[in-house]
Design an enzyme around this catalytic site. Structure first.
Site, PDB file in Angstrom:
ATOM      1  N   GLU A  13      56.473  95.450  62.148  1.00  0.00           N
ATOM      2  CA  GLU A  13      57.599  95.967  62.949  1.00  0.00           C
ATOM      3  C   GLU A  13      57.210  97.343  63.490  1.00  0.00           C
ATOM      4  OE1 GLU A  13      61.051  96.091  60.449  1.00  0.00           O
ATOM      5  OE2 GLU A  13      60.985  93.935  60.043  1.00  0.00           O
TER       6      GLU A  13
ATOM      7  N   GLU B 252      46.041  91.607  58.880  1.00  0.00           N
ATOM      8  CA  GLU B 252      46.108  91.154  57.474  1.00  0.00           C
ATOM      9  C   GLU B 252      45.752  92.281  56.507  1.00  0.00           C
ATOM     10  OE1 GLU B 252      47.834  88.115  58.291  1.00  0.00           O
ATOM     11  OE2 GLU B 252      46.999  87.744  56.312  1.00  0.00           O
TER      12      GLU B 252
HETATM   13  C1  FAD Z   1      45.758  91.845  67.899  1.00  0.00           C
HETATM   14  C2  FAD Z   1      46.671  92.020  66.751  1.00  0.00           C
HETATM   15  C3  FAD Z   1      47.219  90.919  66.145  1.00  0.00           C
HETATM   16  C4  FAD Z   1      48.109  91.067  65.063  1.00  0.00           C
HETATM   17  N1  FAD Z   1      48.682  89.949  64.508  1.00  0.00           N
HETATM   18  C5  FAD Z   1      49.667  90.096  63.588  1.00  0.00           C
HETATM   19  C6  FAD Z   1      50.403  88.964  63.103  1.00  0.00           C
HETATM   20  O1  FAD Z   1      50.136  87.812  63.446  1.00  0.00           O
HETATM   21  N2  FAD Z   1      51.447  89.192  62.270  1.00  0.00           N
HETATM   22  C7  FAD Z   1      51.794  90.447  61.852  1.00  0.00           C
HETATM   23  O2  FAD Z   1      52.737  90.575  61.102  1.00  0.00           O
HETATM   24  N3  FAD Z   1      51.078  91.538  62.264  1.00  0.00           N
HETATM   25  C8  FAD Z   1      50.031  91.393  63.113  1.00  0.00           C
HETATM   26  N4  FAD Z   1      49.349  92.489  63.568  1.00  0.00           N
HETATM   27  C9  FAD Z   1      49.699  93.818  63.080  1.00  0.00           C
HETATM   28  C10 FAD Z   1      48.682  94.363  62.085  1.00  0.00           C
HETATM   29  O3  FAD Z   1      48.719  93.644  60.876  1.00  0.00           O
HETATM   30  C11 FAD Z   1      48.978  95.857  61.911  1.00  0.00           C
HETATM   31  O4  FAD Z   1      48.599  96.470  63.110  1.00  0.00           O
HETATM   32  C12 FAD Z   1      48.255  96.468  60.741  1.00  0.00           C
HETATM   33  O5  FAD Z   1      48.812  96.005  59.540  1.00  0.00           O
HETATM   34  C13 FAD Z   1      48.299  98.000  60.762  1.00  0.00           C
HETATM   35  O6  FAD Z   1      49.596  98.458  60.955  1.00  0.00           O
HETATM   36  P1  FAD Z   1      49.891  99.572  62.091  1.00  0.00           P
HETATM   37  O7  FAD Z   1      49.280  99.089  63.350  1.00  0.00           O
HETATM   38  O8  FAD Z   1      51.338  99.854  62.078  1.00  0.00           O
HETATM   39  O9  FAD Z   1      49.087 100.852  61.623  1.00  0.00           O
HETATM   40  P2  FAD Z   1      49.538 101.949  60.549  1.00  0.00           P
HETATM   41  O10 FAD Z   1      50.082 101.301  59.319  1.00  0.00           O
HETATM   42  O11 FAD Z   1      50.400 102.947  61.233  1.00  0.00           O
HETATM   43  O12 FAD Z   1      48.132 102.602  60.186  1.00  0.00           O
HETATM   44  C14 FAD Z   1      47.427 103.474  61.080  1.00  0.00           C
HETATM   45  C15 FAD Z   1      46.156 103.913  60.357  1.00  0.00           C
HETATM   46  O13 FAD Z   1      46.484 104.597  59.123  1.00  0.00           O
HETATM   47  C16 FAD Z   1      45.841 103.969  58.023  1.00  0.00           C
HETATM   48  N5  FAD Z   1      46.716 103.995  56.844  1.00  0.00           N
HETATM   49  C17 FAD Z   1      48.004 103.599  56.787  1.00  0.00           C
HETATM   50  N6  FAD Z   1      48.490 103.768  55.530  1.00  0.00           N
HETATM   51  C18 FAD Z   1      47.474 104.278  54.778  1.00  0.00           C
HETATM   52  C19 FAD Z   1      47.335 104.664  53.406  1.00  0.00           C
HETATM   53  N7  FAD Z   1      48.338 104.535  52.546  1.00  0.00           N
HETATM   54  N8  FAD Z   1      46.140 105.142  53.010  1.00  0.00           N
HETATM   55  C20 FAD Z   1      45.099 105.269  53.875  1.00  0.00           C
HETATM   56  N9  FAD Z   1      45.174 104.927  55.187  1.00  0.00           N
HETATM   57  C21 FAD Z   1      46.335 104.430  55.632  1.00  0.00           C
HETATM   58  C22 FAD Z   1      45.584 102.546  58.480  1.00  0.00           C
HETATM   59  O14 FAD Z   1      44.519 101.946  57.769  1.00  0.00           O
HETATM   60  C23 FAD Z   1      45.257 102.756  59.951  1.00  0.00           C
HETATM   61  O15 FAD Z   1      43.920 103.124  60.081  1.00  0.00           O
HETATM   62  C24 FAD Z   1      48.420  92.355  64.595  1.00  0.00           C
HETATM   63  C25 FAD Z   1      47.823  93.484  65.202  1.00  0.00           C
HETATM   64  C26 FAD Z   1      46.972  93.324  66.247  1.00  0.00           C
HETATM   65  C27 FAD Z   1      46.371  94.550  66.881  1.00  0.00           C
END
Ligand code: FAD
Length: 405
Positions: A139, A382
């Site tokens: 989300e 994932e």
């Molecule tokens: C092409 C694509 C397909 C996708 N498909 C799906 C899908 O089918 N279903 C679905 O539900 N989601 C999907 N996603 C979403 C994806 O799973 C998320 O983008 C991912 O989990 C990261 O979340 P975020 O983008 O909000 O990044 P954030 O959580 O905001 O993270 C940003 C950065 O901070 C780092 N970070 C965050 N928390 C911590 C911590 N505690 N310690 C250290 N580092 C941290 C992360 O590793 C990352 O580098 C997809 C994304 C893309 C780009």
């Protein structure tokens, strides 16, 4: 004991998946990389073939469709079970070698099926099994921290009413079902988060937009609004009870199945990079001699061998995680280790292969530049690289998510 050879019974499956990858995926790779958001109709014909083969039992799980606990295979002489997790993994490695973007938009597949298989009861498996299912967790305010999701599910009579927003849903526009994570009661924290099956044509599931992306451009990535989206009560997967002691365990089980599969995709793409790079190096007169120590090799050959051994380590970790799932051994630690190692290694290999091949690697005449773009997502969705390492650290140190953030 783990036998590291491909089980004989899966050789046919691997051969078929490889044929699809080389004849259908590779020949359409460029077309749908350029033509983002247009549906690869060539795959429809493939879906019919896969259905036929599934009915005949020949292709049990060439993609994510068949994975889960219901693998029911009898152990062999040594007590090993090779069931749907290993079968799916081997199939996915081959298909990703062909084109991971096309794999992610292959009908009847989708990581949502792994989610269904992980927590559904028998009746739900019958209703939803075999359908194309996407998974919607992320989300705007909840990515890595999936416990922060805000989408709500409220019971009204025989229906749940879902409200919220889901973004970046792979195959969200094309799938038949979407497995949506929502909370029954935000005040009760992560234990109240459950997964719900929503039919794609539900009027309360409103498509907001399709994303434009760096890689896997053949695969659609959809953003949705859920507005009073009504679904039958029986579409809640697993138990409707909120059990604070179990915490996140129910829905999190999904990842034990899906992370090894995403690691497998990374193994497949990076094997493609290595194979093509080897051919190009050979054409350029670089000899790779496994009998020579690194210092006695040409630098490019030495780098190539180092990449191959790193790749092998990632592959073995991934096989281990899937094998454990088939043999009903808890594999959360190994699933995260495999995903972290394979995602990082594959991204690294793809870029180093581009570098080794120079301008040839960077140009559009070769698929190397495309694979380097495609592979990045496998270290991101994932659960990102950082999140996998966090999970591994928690498990090894015996810390809870509250103690190690
Ligand atoms: C092409 C694509 C397909 C996708 N498909 C799906 C899908 O089918 N279903 C679905 O539900 N989601 C999907 N996603 C979403 C994806 O799973 C998320 O983008 C991912 O989990 C990261 O979340 P975020 O983008 O909000 O990044 P954030 O959580 O905001 O993270 C940003 C950065 O901070 C780092 N970070 C965050 N928390 C911590 C911590 N505690 N310690 C250290 N580092 C941290 C992360 O590793 C990352 O580098 C997809 C994304 C893309 C780009």
């Amino acid at each position: 004991m783990i036998n590291l050879e491909t089980p004989k019974k899966f050789e046919f499956l691997v051969g078929q998946a490889h044929q699809v990858a080389s004849e259908i995926f590779r020949s359409n790779s460029r077309k749908y990389d350029g033509d983002e958001h247009s549906y690869p109709k060539e795959l429809d014909m493939l879906a019919a073939v896969i259905d036929g083969m599934n009915e005949g039992g020949a292709l049990s799980g060439a993609g994510a469709g068949g994975v889960g606990e219901g693998n029911g295979k009898k152990p062999d002489r040594d007590g090993n079970r090779n069931g749907s997790n290993i079968a799916s993994l081997l199939g996915l490695i081959e298909l990703s070698w062909g084109d991971v973007g096309l794999l992610l938009t292959m009908p009847r597949q989708g990581l949502g099926q792994a989610a269904i298989a992980a927590v559904a009861n028998e009746q739900q498996l019958k209703r939803f099994g075999g359908k194309w299912a996407a998974m919607a967790i992320t989300e705007p305010e909840a990515g890595s921290d999936s416990a922060a999701i805000r989408t709500t599910a409220t019971l009204e009579g025989d229906e749940y009413v879902l409200n919220g927003e889901k973004i970046f849903v792979t195959a969200g526009d094309r799938a038949e079902l979407i497995v949506v994570w929502a909370t029954l009661d935000r005040k009760q924290g992560r234990a109240a988060i459950k997964s719900f099956v929503v039919e794609r044509d539900n009027a309360g599931l409103i498509l907001e937009r399709l994303e434009h992306k760096l890689g896997i451009r053949a695969s659609d990535t959809a953003d949705f609004r859920l507005e009073n989206c009504r679904i039958p009560k029986d579409n809640l997967l697993g138990s409707p009870e909120i059990e604070p002691k179990r915490g996140f365990a129910g829905v999190m089980q999904t990842f034990d199945n899906t992370r090894p599969l995403v690691a497998g995709m990374a193994i497949g793409v990076s094997r493609a990079c290595l194979e093509r790079t080897r051919e190009l190096l050979t054409e350029a007169g670089v000899e790779i001699d496994y009998d020579l120590p690194p210092h006695a090799q040409v630098a490019a050959a030495s780098e190539f061998i180092a990449m191959e051994s790193d790749w092998e380590a990632a592959r073995l970790l991934t096989m281990q995680a899937a094998w454990m799932a088939d043999n009903k051994k808890p594999n959360s630690l190994q699933a995260s280790m495999a995903k972290a190692k394979a995602g990082r290694t594959a991204t690294d290999i793809a870029l180093r292969c581009v570098a080794l091949c120079g301008s040839i690697g960077y140009g559009e005449r070769e698929l190397l530049e495309k694979w380097a773009r495609d592979v990045k997502i496998l270290d991101l969705f994932e659960g990102t690289q950082q999140i996998q390492l966090l999970i591994v650290a928690r498990q090894l140190l015996g810390k809870t998510s509250a103690e190690l953030k």
